[in-house]
Design a protein around this motif. Structure first.
Motif, short mmCIF file in Angstrom:
data_model
loop_
_atom_site.label_atom_id
_atom_site.label_comp_id
_atom_site.label_asym_id
_atom_site.label_seq_id
_atom_site.Cartn_x
_atom_site.Cartn_y
_atom_site.Cartn_z
N UNK A 1 0.83 -1.21 0.00
CA UNK A 1 0.00 0.00 0.00
C UNK A 1 0.86 1.26 0.00
N UNK B 1 2.34 1.65 -3.43
CA UNK B 1 1.36 2.13 -4.41
C UNK B 1 1.13 3.63 -4.32
N UNK B 2 1.62 4.27 -3.26
CA UNK B 2 1.57 5.74 -3.17
C UNK B 2 2.88 6.34 -3.67
N UNK C 1 5.35 14.22 -3.84
CA UNK C 1 3.92 14.08 -3.56
C UNK C 1 3.49 12.64 -3.84
N UNK C 2 2.65 12.05 -3.00
CA UNK C 2 2.21 10.68 -3.26
C UNK C 2 1.37 10.61 -4.53
N UNK D 1 -1.78 9.39 -6.23
CA UNK D 1 -3.13 8.99 -5.82
C UNK D 1 -3.80 8.15 -6.89
N UNK D 2 -5.02 7.71 -6.59
CA UNK D 2 -5.80 6.97 -7.58
C UNK D 2 -6.53 7.91 -8.53
N UNK D 3 -6.56 9.15 -8.18
CA UNK D 3 -7.45 10.09 -8.86
C UNK D 3 -6.79 10.88 -9.99
N UNK E 1 -1.81 5.42 -9.36
CA UNK E 1 -1.13 4.15 -9.06
C UNK E 1 -1.93 3.39 -8.01
N UNK E 2 -1.87 2.05 -8.09
CA UNK E 2 -2.57 1.18 -7.14
C UNK E 2 -1.86 -0.17 -7.14
N UNK E 3 -1.93 -0.89 -6.03
CA UNK E 3 -1.42 -2.26 -6.06
C UNK E 3 -2.60 -3.20 -6.21
N UNK F 1 -10.95 1.17 -9.33
CA UNK F 1 -10.78 2.24 -8.32
C UNK F 1 -10.12 3.46 -8.95
N UNK G 1 -12.72 5.06 -11.28
CA UNK G 1 -13.76 5.78 -10.54
C UNK G 1 -13.23 7.08 -9.94
N UNK G 2 -12.08 6.96 -9.26
CA UNK G 2 -11.55 8.13 -8.56
C UNK G 2 -11.09 9.20 -9.56
N UNK H 1 -4.61 -2.99 -0.02
CA UNK H 1 -6.06 -2.83 -0.07
C UNK H 1 -6.42 -1.36 0.09
N UNK I 1 -15.67 7.01 -1.08
CA UNK I 1 -16.24 6.86 -2.42
C UNK I 1 -16.85 5.47 -2.54
N UNK J 1 -18.70 2.51 -3.98
CA UNK J 1 -19.04 2.08 -5.32
C UNK J 1 -19.76 0.74 -5.31
N UNK K 1 -4.24 13.62 2.65
CA UNK K 1 -5.06 12.63 1.95
C UNK K 1 -5.78 11.82 3.02
N UNK L 1 -9.68 6.43 1.60
CA UNK L 1 -10.12 6.19 0.23
C UNK L 1 -9.02 5.88 -0.77
N UNK L 2 -7.76 6.08 -0.40
CA UNK L 2 -6.67 5.70 -1.31
C UNK L 2 -5.90 4.54 -0.66
N UNK L 3 -4.76 4.17 -1.24
CA UNK L 3 -4.01 3.05 -0.66
C UNK L 3 -3.52 3.39 0.74
N UNK L 4 -3.18 4.65 0.96
CA UNK L 4 -2.75 5.13 2.26
C UNK L 4 -3.38 6.49 2.50
N UNK M 1 -2.35 10.33 4.09
CA UNK M 1 -1.11 11.12 4.05
C UNK M 1 -1.30 12.27 5.03
#
Lengths: 331, 331
Positions: free
Chosen positions: A96, A99-100, A164-165, A167-169, A228-230, A241, A244-245, B1, B7, B9, B46, B49-52, B54
């Protein structure tokens, strides 16, 4: 309560290798102290054994994430050794942070287990967590142990990033979608175990001890990843995810996925579509990210699709995947 | 995870007040998003809703601690409302940061529960955690929800301190031992509940919703505390940690303890020694600390004993306490 510490004071603690020792004998104190290294890095100012641990956060900002693993749901004691359960549990958390775009620095372990669980099982689990964390230079700095009917492992990981991390968005239409790390191996291994087999061994091992591409998280961030995501729940589910984000769609190119030979073998033997393992198998902690098209994916990553206009939908060759869906807890 | 996020879904999420909704319906996503404030402080860069998550760590150093609460061991669903279980669970964690002289800033919640648990129970629990955290300005920034046979709540708290944390190991011979906050109330409340009663209400409420003296942790540190701990397992048991880690003895003055009227009443009605509640009752998160004799304890604290030569032993008027021992998990 005490952060599970190195200073064991409970009566009844015998030698480390007493095979009859239970978690109940070890008690609240001592589990992590018996296993975690007594020598800490400079980063850990206070380790286990006080009310809190005290850890430097050089960047002044921390990534933090918690994952819970439950016996019978996320692991079975007859399918994996305690040590490997620890490796897997830690990997899920460390991934996790990866993935950031960050690197983990410290972990705490909340552990609930039947009092008659052999202490060695709990120690092996903890040792697995400690060893997996060491792969990225992170340390177990505290925890809590308590009695319960089943085994529950709740790990919290803290990490840092030098930018900066990711994000999924942040995915944008036109970005390429790329992955790095093993994909589908753990899911195929679980499939094999679920049918009572122990081979192909390479897949069973992939399930028992995933190998998240830890270094690729910070690298992806440096190389301009926009999201990014794992992959813990399956590529389709996890890319959803991002979609959507980011309020986009993602379309995957079926031909871009190379089916590894062991997965092809299992698929053939069990009459399954090999792509199912690649698209919906979880637990590998494959890293998936989007990159601007003009920059492309870093070397060693595989481009498997593209970000398109959409509202959170993930398609394969333009159509919805009609195979089994990805794993989601409670479903 | 996913860090349990705002968010949602998942299909099948209905209105917030649907009484038939279960934790299984809410699924992995949405529990904290349904409950935690959507507005974060500037500190949370953050949120869920994301991997981590912040979060800023202004001092560059963090305190971190994890506590696990298990249904049937740390709480019973028929003895306390979900909201109060959340308040208690958060208080136990926040008190660990207090006991280092710090202030909590962020929490994560690992939550395992039967899938048929009413969603409202889980939401009320989360709301209790959020509200207790708000007392010190801390926020719930992430978590994980999964299915299990029983309810397990694992909370991790992160905090900061503006000076060196106060450890358990700093007590010196000659220091005074002082406490602040309610002592024995929660233990007496638990005693009452265990006998099937619901009164005195003030004690039952003290058990259901402890009130750790959060502000006294940083104040004790400023006022020169040499060692500090919060009383979660009983005063004798927790002072023993200070005595052991500091390689000293602690002698308490029995006459220094004033027995509050409700505890005196319960002791009389149940034929118990009222001092048992004060010396061995846990869960109040009373703050206990040692201070140099020349400086003494801060105003509002009660001096109850003195640090003496010894090897981890805690005595009352010079002799070992012969009543029931403090609570320890697994024992």
């Amino acid at each position: 309560m005490t952060q599970d510490g190195g200073m064991t004071t409970s009566a009844g603690i015998h030698g480390r290798n007493d095979p009859d020792l239970t978690v109940g004998d070890v008690g609240e104190f001592g589990l992590i102290g018996r296993v975690a290294p007594q020598e800490h890095s400079d980063r850990v100012l206070v380790g286990p054994g006080d009310d809190c641990a005290y850890v430097t956060v050089a960047s002044g900002r921390m990534l933090i994430s918690t994952d819970v693993l439950v016996e019978g749901r996320h692991f079975r004691r007859d399918w994996a050794e305690a040590y490997d359960v620890g490796r897997r549990a830690a990997a899920a958390n460390l991934a996790d942070v990866m993935a950031m775009g960050g690197v983990a620095t410290a972990l705490t372990v909340g552990f609930a287990a039947p009092a008659d669980l052999p202490a060695r099982w709990a120690e092996d689990l903890t040792r697995g967590i400690v060893d997996e964390a060491a792969l990225v230079g992170a340390e177990v700095v505290g925890g809590d142990v308590t009695a319960a009917d089943g085994v529950v492992v709740s790990i919290t990981v803290v990490g840092e990033t030098d930018r900066e991390p990711v994000l999924r968005s942040g995915a944008r239409v036109g970005d390429v979608v790329a992955i790095t790390g093993r994909l589908g191996w753990a899911g195929a291994g679980l499939h094999v175990l679920g049918r009572g087999f122990r081979s192909p061994r390479v897949l069973v091992e992939a399930y028992r001890r995933p190998e998240p591409p830890y270094e690729e998280g910070p690298r992806g961030a440096r190389e301009g990843a926009t999201a990014m995501i794992d992959v813990s729940d399956g590529l389709l589910a996890d890319l959803a995810h991002i979609a959507e984000e980011s309020s986009v769609g993602i379309d995957l190119d079926a031909d871009a996925f190379v089916v590894p030979e062991p997965i092809a073998d299992v698929a053939a033997a069990t009459n399954a579509d090999p792509r199912t393992f690649l698209l919906t198998g979880g637990d590998d902690h494959t890293l998936a990210a989007t990159f601007p098209a003009d920059r492309g994916a870093p070397e060693g990553w595989s481009v498997v699709g593209r970000v398109v206009e959409g509202e959170g939908d993930v398609t394969v060759d333009g159509v919805a995947w009609d195979g089994p869906a990805g794993h989601e807890h409670y479903r």
